[in-house]
Structures are given as C-alpha cells and as structure tokens.
Design a protein around this motif. Structure first.
Motif: not given
Ligand SMILES: C[S@@+](CC[C@H](N)C(=O)[O-])C[C@H]1O[C@@H](n2cnc3c(N)ncnc32)[C@H](O)[C@@H]1O
Length: 449
Positions: A2-22
C-alpha cells in the motif's frame, strides 16, 4: 504494497536519518503521490501516531523481541514501530499489518531481518493491546509510569509537572500528556483588514477574535490562505501577537519590532494590526533562509515591512530606546507544541534548555534596552518549561530593578478574547493544550519605566 504505508515509512526514515520534519515532508509526499483522501488520512495517522508513540512501541518491541531496541537495525526498528501503531492503536486487520510490514522490511533489510520482523509481529499479535499495556507498565510508578504510558521522555514529564505545579495544577499532568498525543485541528488566522473569520468558512475560534478552526480538509485549498490574506496559525500564537498589539491603544506613528520573526506568522498578524492603527512594524530574523520566509509572509502588505537580518542580542546596542512595542518570540525548546510536531519530543535533550535559556536571557535584555521608556515588550515562548519562562522573566526583573515592570497580561488578554481564559494567579499567561486547545504558549508583557 500500500502506498500509504510506504510513504509513512519513508517519512519516518527521513525523520531519523536526515532530521526531516514530518509535518513539512509528509504533505509534500502525499501531494506527489496523489493519494485518495482516505489513504492520505491513513498515511497521516500512521506517520504521526508512530512518531508520537515511538517510546511506548519501543518498550513493546523490546519485550516481544527479547532484546533492547538499540540491538535492532534502525530501519527494521522503524518498520516494527509502524506495525505496532497499526496493531495496538489502529483498527487495521492484523494480517494486513503483519504482511505489509514484512514486505516493507524486505525493502530496507536482509532476509534474516524479514524473518525477525515476522516473528516479532506474530508475538505482538498473540496478546491484546491491553495486555501489552499491562506488561509495559509492569511495576512502574510515578513519573516513569506516565512517561511510558503517554510516550514522553521522562525529563519532559518532569518539566511539565513542575510547570503545572507552579500554577497549582499538579493533577492535570495526565491530561496534558494525553493532549500531546492528539493531533490538533487546523487553526487559521484571518489577517485583519485582509480577510474575515466569516470568509474562511470555518468555526470562529473560542478565544482569538481573528481565529477560525477548520473541521477538516486542506487549508491550502482556501483562496484567502493561498493569497496570504489568511494563514495557518495556532490560536495561542494569535493571542501572543494580539496581547502586544492590543496591550493599550496605539498612537499613530508608533514603531514596532518583531525581534525573532522567522518564519513570520506573528509578524504577519502584527503587520496587519500595525497597518490598521498607523504603526510601523520592522521584522528581524537572524537566519537568512528564515528571513526569506518572513518576507514571503509579509508579501501581502504594500508597502511590506522591512525585514532585518541582525543578531537580536545586539539590538539594544544598535537601537537603544528605539521601539514602542517589541515582540520577543524567543527561540525555545518548543515543548509546548509537541502535538503539532510528532517527532520533536525525541529530538530535544535537557541540555537544549540550558543553551536556549542563556540566549533567551540575552535576547530579553537586548530587547529591554531597545524599548522606549513607556513602551511595551512581549516575552513569548512556545514552551512551558519554567527555565524558559518565569525564570527568564524573573532574571530580567532582578537585573533591571525598578526600571522594568510587569504588565498584568491576563487582564490585557481578557479584553482581547471572546471567552474567559481561566488562567492561574500571576501577571503572566500560560496557555495549555489540555485547557485551551492551544499550544502551551507563555506570554509576559513588560514595560520600561
Ligand atoms: C520561536 S521562533 C519565532 C517564530 C515566529 N515569531 C513566528 O510566529 O513565526 C524563533 C526564531 O528566532 C530566530 N533566532 C534565533 N536566534 C536569534 C537571534 N540571536 N536573533 C534573532 N533571531 C534569532 C530563530 O531562527 C527562529 O526563527
């Protein structure tokens, strides 16, 4: 998958790996993927809920995996956290949550990691959410229990407890922690002279006379918001700006300064208030990229207020006794806005408070120097941490002695708000998410004698 889960995981990865703001990255990803409203809602709940409750889910994962989470590969841990949110806090079908998580694990880990994810999630599904809660809380008590249950770092629980206790509101700690775990509704400001609450097709906010609350939907679809005539802004922030602009009647020609203006939300409201009363606002922001955001926020004004890029701590020397009104919306830990910034609680550390409180004192001291005798200064933080609020104000009052006095800020705000705010004793205002449905904004008006 499901694209929704993929997007959620991508954002969570970016938050941890590159200090992104969700809260900045997720809307971009949702827009790019053109998800249906329902799928976008699912992705949003997955992302924000997982990030907020990360501490609690880590405790569940550690028990189910039989090892501490620091011994699990970080991307795999992210997949497990995402699955925990579906299994323990949402009504997702178990098989969908497990199978899709295993698929996600394949994209970020090895085959053995995939087997590990499957095993841990099967273990989690064998007990109910309530049974896991009992296991996690075990024999914890006091602050540690609240920290685990409401998924907040212990030092933040203790800081909130001290701030509530200072108002005699000790018994409200659970309510506050709970409020941090619920996404707030979108709050809008209709810039006076440019838009009205009626035009926004939303509910009038209870306290701010220029505020409106959206029931749902995307605020960027509203024409006044797209045109910069209305903005997304927490109601507490609106009240902070209005406390300054409406502290007393404005004399035309007054000079106003917003010392720490980026990204420009309060500047926009102050500029509208200044325009209506013949005052002249200048905004200042140290960080050039954020100063650009302030210029963007002020583009709707003609002429637009000047935006300086000075270090605010130098303003007292460069502009002594120069301004009739000054807003110092100081850089702070942001502990009062945790409900809107889901990952923020895990990023802050106690030493941030020590660093910021030094800067806050220097900014306040500089602002008082730059204030005209008889002028009004608003010291504001979106944190209720006592070291960033009352302690800073008390330090300035001690240093300045009889030359600086508090203004009764609750009395000022009571003339601004529609409904009474039911504030505690004292001359400052401390707003609370669980009491006012605003960020935990602190506001103290001061005057120079
Ligand atoms: C809490 S934010 C202000 C939010 C803003 N008032 C609004 O409503 O959009 C604090 C701002 O102060 C800026 N800042 C930090 N140190 C500063 C300094 N020494 N002088 C001026 N601005 C500073 C930060 O870059 C940040 O943009």
């Amino acid at each position: 998958m499901q694209p929704a889960r993929r997007i959620a995981l991508d954002v969570i990865l970016a938050v941890r790996e590159s200090d992104a703001y969700a809260n900045l990255l997720l809307p971009v990803r949702l827009q790019r993927a053109k998800l249906s409203t329902a799928d976008a809602g699912f992705a949003t709940e997955l992302t924000y809920g997982t990030l907020r409750r990360q501490g609690y889910y880590d405790a569940v994962i550690a028990l189910a995996a039989g090892r501490t989470v620091d011994r699990i590969d970080a991307p795999i841990l992210d997949v497990l956290r995402l699955a925990c949110h579906q299994l323990l806090s949402m009504r997702t079908a178990q098989h969908a949550a497990v199978d899709e998580s295993v698929q996600l694990a394949k994209t970020v880990g090895s085959n053995s990691a995939t087997g590990f994810v499957n095993g841990v999630l099967r273990t989690i599904t064998r007990s109910t959410a309530d049974e896991w809660r009992k296991r996690v809380l075990g024999d914890l008590d006091g602050d540690a229990r609240l920290a685990a249950e409401f998924s907040h770092p212990l030092w933040i629980v203790r800081a909130f407890k001290a701030a509530l206790a200072a108002e005699g509101r000790d018994s409200e700690l659970e309510n506050l922690l709970e409020a941090d775990n619920v996404a707030p509704r979108v709050s809008l400001v209709a810039l006076p002279g440019f838009s009205t609450v009626e035009e926004l097709d939303a509910y009038p906010s209870p306290f701010s006379p220029v505020g409106a609350t959206l029931d749902g939907g995307d605020p960027l679809q509203l024409e006044p918001v797209r045109a910069g005539r209305a903005r997304v802004q927490d109601e507490g922030s609106q009240l902070a700006a209005l406390a300054l602009s409406r502290a007393r009647p404005v004399v035309a020609g007054e000079t106003w300064l917003d010392l720490c203006a980026g990204p420009g939300g309060k500047s926009a409201l102050l500029a509208a208030e200044a325009r209506a009363s013949g005052a002249v606002l200048t905004a200042n922001e140290l960080v050039p990229a954020r100063a650009e955001l302030v210029r963007k926020a002020l583009a709707v004004f003609d002429p637009a207020p000047e935006v300086w890029e000075l270090d605010g701590t130098t303003i007292g020397d460069s502009h002594p006794d120069a301004f009739d009104r000054i807003l110092i919306d100081a850089p702070c830990t942001g502990l009062g806005a945790l409900r809107r910034r889901p990952e923020a609680r895990w990023r802050k550390v106690p030493r941030d408070v020590a660093h910021l409180s030094g800067l806050q004192s220097n900014l306040l001291d500089a602002g008082l120097k730059a204030l005209k005798p008889g002028g009004v200064l608003a010291y504001v933080t979106c944190s209720p941490h006592l070291a960033e609020t009352k302690v800073i104000v008390e330090g300035a009052l001690k240093k300045w002695g009889a030359a600086v006095e508090r203004i009764d800020t609750p009395a000022v705000l009571s003339t601004v708000t529609g409904e009474p705010l039911d504030l505690g004793d004292g001359q400052h205002v401390q707003l609370w998410p669980h009491r006012h449905s605003t960020d935990a904004m602190f506001i103290q008006l001061l005057t120079k004698v």
